[in-house]
Design an enzyme around this catalytic site. Sequence first.
Site, PDB file in Angstrom:
ATOM      1  N   THR A   1       9.738  -4.241  -0.410  1.00 47.40           N
ATOM      2  CA  THR A   1       8.467  -5.231  -0.965  1.00 47.40           C
ATOM      3  C   THR A   1       9.349  -5.910  -2.421  1.00 47.40           C
ATOM      4  O   THR A   1       8.498  -6.462  -2.918  1.00 47.40           O
ATOM      5  CB  THR A   1       7.156  -4.276  -1.463  1.00 47.40           C
TER       6      THR A   1
ATOM      7  N   GLU B   1       7.754  -7.539  14.794  1.00 47.23           N
ATOM      8  CA  GLU B   1       8.939  -7.065  13.717  1.00 47.23           C
ATOM      9  C   GLU B   1      10.362  -7.263  14.492  1.00 47.23           C
ATOM     10  O   GLU B   1      10.967  -7.843  13.868  1.00 47.23           O
ATOM     11  CB  GLU B   1       8.662  -5.576  12.929  1.00 47.23           C
TER      12      GLU B   1
ATOM     13  N   ARG C   1       7.792   2.857  11.805  1.00 40.35           N
ATOM     14  CA  ARG C   1       6.953   2.845  10.916  1.00 40.35           C
ATOM     15  C   ARG C   1       7.420   4.246  10.818  1.00 40.35           C
ATOM     16  O   ARG C   1       6.887   5.069  11.263  1.00 40.35           O
ATOM     17  CB  ARG C   1       5.889   2.345  10.667  1.00 40.35           C
TER      18      ARG C   1
ATOM     19  N   CYS D   1      10.971  -8.261   5.557  1.00 38.40           N
ATOM     20  CA  CYS D   1      11.532  -6.990   4.726  1.00 38.40           C
ATOM     21  C   CYS D   1      12.799  -6.297   5.546  1.00 38.40           C
ATOM     22  O   CYS D   1      13.821  -5.463   4.769  1.00 38.40           O
ATOM     23  CB  CYS D   1      10.434  -6.241   4.321  1.00 38.40           C
TER      24      CYS D   1
ATOM     25  N   HIS E   1      13.267   0.547   3.272  1.00 36.30           N
ATOM     26  CA  HIS E   1      13.478   0.317   4.583  1.00 36.30           C
ATOM     27  C   HIS E   1      14.805   0.773   4.858  1.00 36.30           C
ATOM     28  O   HIS E   1      15.910  -0.194   4.521  1.00 36.30           O
ATOM     29  CB  HIS E   1      12.969  -0.878   5.085  1.00 36.30           C
TER      30      HIS E   1
ATOM     31  N   GLN F   1      11.289   2.191   8.094  1.00 36.78           N
ATOM     32  CA  GLN F   1      10.334   1.098   7.754  1.00 36.78           C
ATOM     33  C   GLN F   1       8.762   2.177   6.837  1.00 36.78           C
ATOM     34  O   GLN F   1       8.684   3.163   7.498  1.00 36.78           O
ATOM     35  CB  GLN F   1       9.736  -0.145   8.260  1.00 36.78           C
TER      36      GLN F   1
ATOM     37  N   GLY G   1      -3.412  -9.871  -3.538  1.00 31.84           N
ATOM     38  CA  GLY G   1      -3.300  -8.259  -2.831  1.00 31.84           C
ATOM     39  C   GLY G   1      -1.412  -8.008  -3.363  1.00 31.84           C
ATOM     40  O   GLY G   1      -1.070  -7.829  -4.277  1.00 31.84           O
TER      41      GLY G   1
ATOM     42  N   LYS H   1      11.180 -10.675  14.935  1.00 31.05           N
ATOM     43  CA  LYS H   1      11.253 -11.684  13.220  1.00 31.05           C
ATOM     44  C   LYS H   1      13.138 -11.335  13.093  1.00 31.05           C
ATOM     45  O   LYS H   1      13.619 -11.888  12.511  1.00 31.05           O
ATOM     46  CB  LYS H   1      10.565 -11.290  12.702  1.00 31.05           C
TER      47      LYS H   1
ATOM     48  N   ARG I   1       9.265 -19.614   8.398  1.00 31.41           N
ATOM     49  CA  ARG I   1      10.588 -19.488   8.350  1.00 31.41           C
ATOM     50  C   ARG I   1      11.235 -20.138   9.400  1.00 31.41           C
ATOM     51  O   ARG I   1      12.983 -20.182   8.975  1.00 31.41           O
ATOM     52  CB  ARG I   1      10.792 -17.902   8.480  1.00 31.41           C
TER      53      ARG I   1
HETATM   54  N1  LIG Z   1       3.526  -5.615   1.744  1.00 27.87           N
HETATM   55  C1  LIG Z   1       4.358  -5.800   2.470  1.00 27.87           C
HETATM   56  O1  LIG Z   1       5.645  -5.372   2.484  1.00 27.87           O
HETATM   57  C2  LIG Z   1       5.232  -7.779   2.143  1.00 27.87           C
HETATM   58  C3  LIG Z   1       6.530  -7.533   2.837  1.00 27.87           C
HETATM   59  C4  LIG Z   1       7.271  -8.792   3.554  1.00 27.87           C
HETATM   60  C5  LIG Z   1       5.937  -9.813   3.388  1.00 27.87           C
HETATM   61  N2  LIG Z   1       4.839  -9.432   3.810  1.00 27.87           N
HETATM   62  C6  LIG Z   1       3.926 -10.811   3.431  1.00 27.87           C
HETATM   63  O2  LIG Z   1       3.086 -11.240   2.295  1.00 27.87           O
HETATM   64  C7  LIG Z   1       1.859 -11.449   2.594  1.00 27.87           C
HETATM   65  C8  LIG Z   1       0.844 -10.716   1.727  1.00 27.87           C
HETATM   66  O3  LIG Z   1       0.949  -9.734   1.932  1.00 27.87           O
HETATM   67  P1  LIG Z   1       0.119  -8.501   1.352  1.00 27.87           P
HETATM   68  O4  LIG Z   1       0.288  -7.554   2.507  1.00 27.87           O
HETATM   69  O5  LIG Z   1       0.031  -8.859  -0.122  1.00 27.87           O
HETATM   70  O6  LIG Z   1      -1.236  -9.001   1.479  1.00 27.87           O
HETATM   71  P2  LIG Z   1      -3.039  -8.642   0.731  1.00 27.87           P
HETATM   72  O7  LIG Z   1      -2.473  -7.715   0.368  1.00 27.87           O
HETATM   73  O8  LIG Z   1      -3.657  -8.611   2.320  1.00 27.87           O
HETATM   74  O9  LIG Z   1      -3.344 -10.174   0.294  1.00 27.87           O
HETATM   75  C9  LIG Z   1      -3.380 -11.192   1.032  1.00 27.87           C
HETATM   76  C10 LIG Z   1      -3.236 -12.114  -0.042  1.00 27.87           C
HETATM   77  O10 LIG Z   1      -4.141 -13.325   0.686  1.00 27.87           O
HETATM   78  C11 LIG Z   1      -5.476 -14.343  -0.148  1.00 27.87           C
HETATM   79  N3  LIG Z   1      -5.745 -14.956   1.018  1.00 27.87           N
HETATM   80  C12 LIG Z   1      -6.232 -13.842   1.966  1.00 27.87           C
HETATM   81  N4  LIG Z   1      -7.469 -15.486   3.029  1.00 27.87           N
HETATM   82  C13 LIG Z   1      -7.208 -16.144   2.115  1.00 27.87           C
HETATM   83  C14 LIG Z   1      -7.817 -17.490   1.798  1.00 27.87           C
HETATM   84  N5  LIG Z   1      -8.224 -18.004   3.363  1.00 27.87           N
HETATM   85  N6  LIG Z   1      -7.867 -18.261   0.586  1.00 27.87           N
HETATM   86  C15 LIG Z   1      -6.214 -18.361  -0.147  1.00 27.87           C
HETATM   87  N7  LIG Z   1      -6.145 -16.560  -0.307  1.00 27.87           N
HETATM   88  C16 LIG Z   1      -6.286 -16.363   0.476  1.00 27.87           C
HETATM   89  C17 LIG Z   1      -5.801 -12.845  -0.508  1.00 27.87           C
HETATM   90  O11 LIG Z   1      -7.071 -12.901  -1.305  1.00 27.87           O
HETATM   91  P3  LIG Z   1      -8.188 -12.084  -2.127  1.00 27.87           P
HETATM   92  O12 LIG Z   1      -7.783 -11.236  -2.297  1.00 27.87           O
HETATM   93  O13 LIG Z   1      -8.746 -13.121  -2.468  1.00 27.87           O
HETATM   94  O14 LIG Z   1      -9.078 -12.060  -0.490  1.00 27.87           O
HETATM   95  C18 LIG Z   1      -4.839 -11.649  -0.867  1.00 27.87           C
HETATM   96  O15 LIG Z   1      -4.027 -12.249  -2.409  1.00 27.87           O
HETATM   97  C19 LIG Z   1       2.048 -11.441   4.334  1.00 27.87           C
HETATM   98  O16 LIG Z   1       2.190 -12.682   4.871  1.00 27.87           O
HETATM   99  C20 LIG Z   1       2.985 -10.211   4.450  1.00 27.87           C
HETATM  100  O17 LIG Z   1       3.277 -10.378   6.306  1.00 27.87           O
HETATM  101  C21 LIG Z   1       4.666  -8.371   3.470  1.00 27.87           C
END
Ligand SMILES: NC(=O)c1ccc[n+]([C@@H]2O[C@H](COP(=O)([O-])OP(=O)(O)OC[C@H]3O[C@@H](n4cnc5c(N)ncnc54)[C@H](OP(=O)(O)O)[C@@H]3O)[C@@H](O)[C@H]2O)c1
Length: 349
Positions: free
Chosen positions: A327, A201, A234, A149, A241, A175, A14, A204, A110
Site C-alpha cells: 500500500t 492480478e 492471497r 502492487c 507482498h 500477497q 478509501g 496485470k 495503466r
Molecule cells: N488497497 C490496495 O492495496 C490497493 C493497491 C493498489 C491499487 N489499489 C487501487 O486503488 C483504488 C482504491 O482502492 P481502495 O482499496 O482504497 O478502495 P476503497 O477503500 O473502496 O475506496 C474507494 C474510494 O473511491 C470513492 N468512490 C467510490 N465511488 C465513487 C464515485 N462514484 N464517485 C467518487 N468517488 C467514489 C470512495 O468514496 P466513498 O467513501 O464516498 O464511497 C473511496 O474514497 C482501486 O482502484 C484499487 O484497485 C488498491
Amino acid sequence: MHTRIEIGILGATGMVGQHFVRFLEGHPWFELKWLGASDRSAGKKYRDAMTWHLAGATPDAVTDLTVEDCKPGNAPRLLFSAMDASVATEIEQAFACAGHIVVSNSKNHRMERDVPLLVPEINPDHLKLVPGQQRNRGWKGQIITNPNCSTVSLTMGLAPLKQFGITKVIATTMQAVSGAGYPGVASMDIMGNVVPFVGGEEEKMQQETQKILGEFRGDHIEPLAARVSAHCNRVAVVDGHTLTVSVEFSSKPSIADLHHAYDNFQAIPQERTLPSAPPRPVIYMHESNRPQPRKDAERERGMAAFVGRLRICPVLGYKFVALAHNTIRGAAGAAVLNAELMHSEGMLD
Ligand SMILES: NC(=O)c1ccc[n+]([C@@H]2O[C@H](COP(=O)([O-])OP(=O)(O)OC[C@H]3O[C@@H](n4cnc5c(N)ncnc54)[C@H](OP(=O)(O)O)[C@@H]3O)[C@@H](O)[C@H]2O)c1
C-alpha cells in the site's frame, strides 16, 4: 522557503486514500488542501466521512476539511487518485480534460498506449508519452499511473538485472490482505489458509511488467520481449507482498555479476534526492531467510524493494525472493514519488 504546491486526493476516504493522507503529512513540496469522494461522503467533514483504518491518528490538517464531489471545479491542479476502479475511468478523464494533472493509482488507464506506467527508478523517460497523450485527447491536463502492487515488487527486483537480457520470468506471489482494501478478504477465508486466486492480478502483472521494462519509442512503449508468467495467491499477512521469481537471461551472467548489479543499482530519484526516494531503491539482503514482510516491508518508509536468496534455478537459470510494501511502494508512496519526479522535470510548473 518555497511555497508548497497545493494538491488534492480523488477517493480520499478509501483505504488507499487514507494512505495518501498519511504519506503526504508534512511533505516538503506538496500541501494537501482538497479531498474528493462519492456523493455519500461529499459535504461531510473528513473525520465524519470515513473510518480511519491506519495506525495512528488521522492527521490534524485534514480532519476538518470538507469532502467534495469528484467533479472538476475548485480542485487543485495536481490530484492523486485512489478512486474505486468502477468509476475511475470517467472521473480521471474528466479531470485531465479540465486541465488537472492526475497521478493515479487505479488500474483503469495503466495499459493505454499514451499513458505512462511509471516507476521513477526504472522508466522515467516514459513521461515523454505525455505530450502525445495531450495532443491525441485534446487535454490540457494529463494522466500518469503507477503499477499494480505486485508488479512493483517484481519490476524493482528485475530492473537491476535487465542489462543481462531478460527472456523469461515466472513469479509466484504471496500477497497481503491489505491489497484487497477494507474489509477485504473475510477472516474466515484467510486465517490459517491460502487463497490461490486474486482476480485479474496475474494478467496485470504479466502485461504491466512488459510495459514498465519496455522502451520508449516516440509515441508508444515497445514492451519488453520477455515471456512473463505470474501465479497470484492471497496469504494471511497484513502488509507486504512477497514474490518468488525465476528468471532466464539471453546472456550468461555469473551470480557475482547479478550481485554487483543489485549492489550498484541507483537511479534518478536517488541522484535528485527526491523527498520520498529511499537512499537505495533495491536492497539485497544476505541473510538466508530474508526478506520477510513483517520484518522488512516497513523499512525505508515502505519505499524500498527488498531482494534476497539469489541462487541457481535448474529450470530458468536464476531465482530470488522480492518484497515491497503493497500500500506504500505499491500504491500511495509510488504515486507521490511519480509526482516528485514530474516536479523535478518541471512538469508541475
Ligand atoms: N488497497 C490496495 O492495496 C490497493 C493497491 C493498489 C491499487 N489499489 C487501487 O486503488 C483504488 C482504491 O482502492 P481502495 O482499496 O482504497 O478502495 P476503497 O477503500 O473502496 O475506496 C474507494 C474510494 O473511491 C470513492 N468512490 C467510490 N465511488 C465513487 C464515485 N462514484 N464517485 C467518487 N468517488 C467514489 C470512495 O468514496 P466513498 O467513501 O464516498 O464511497 C473511496 O474514497 C482501486 O482502484 C484499487 O484497485 C488498491
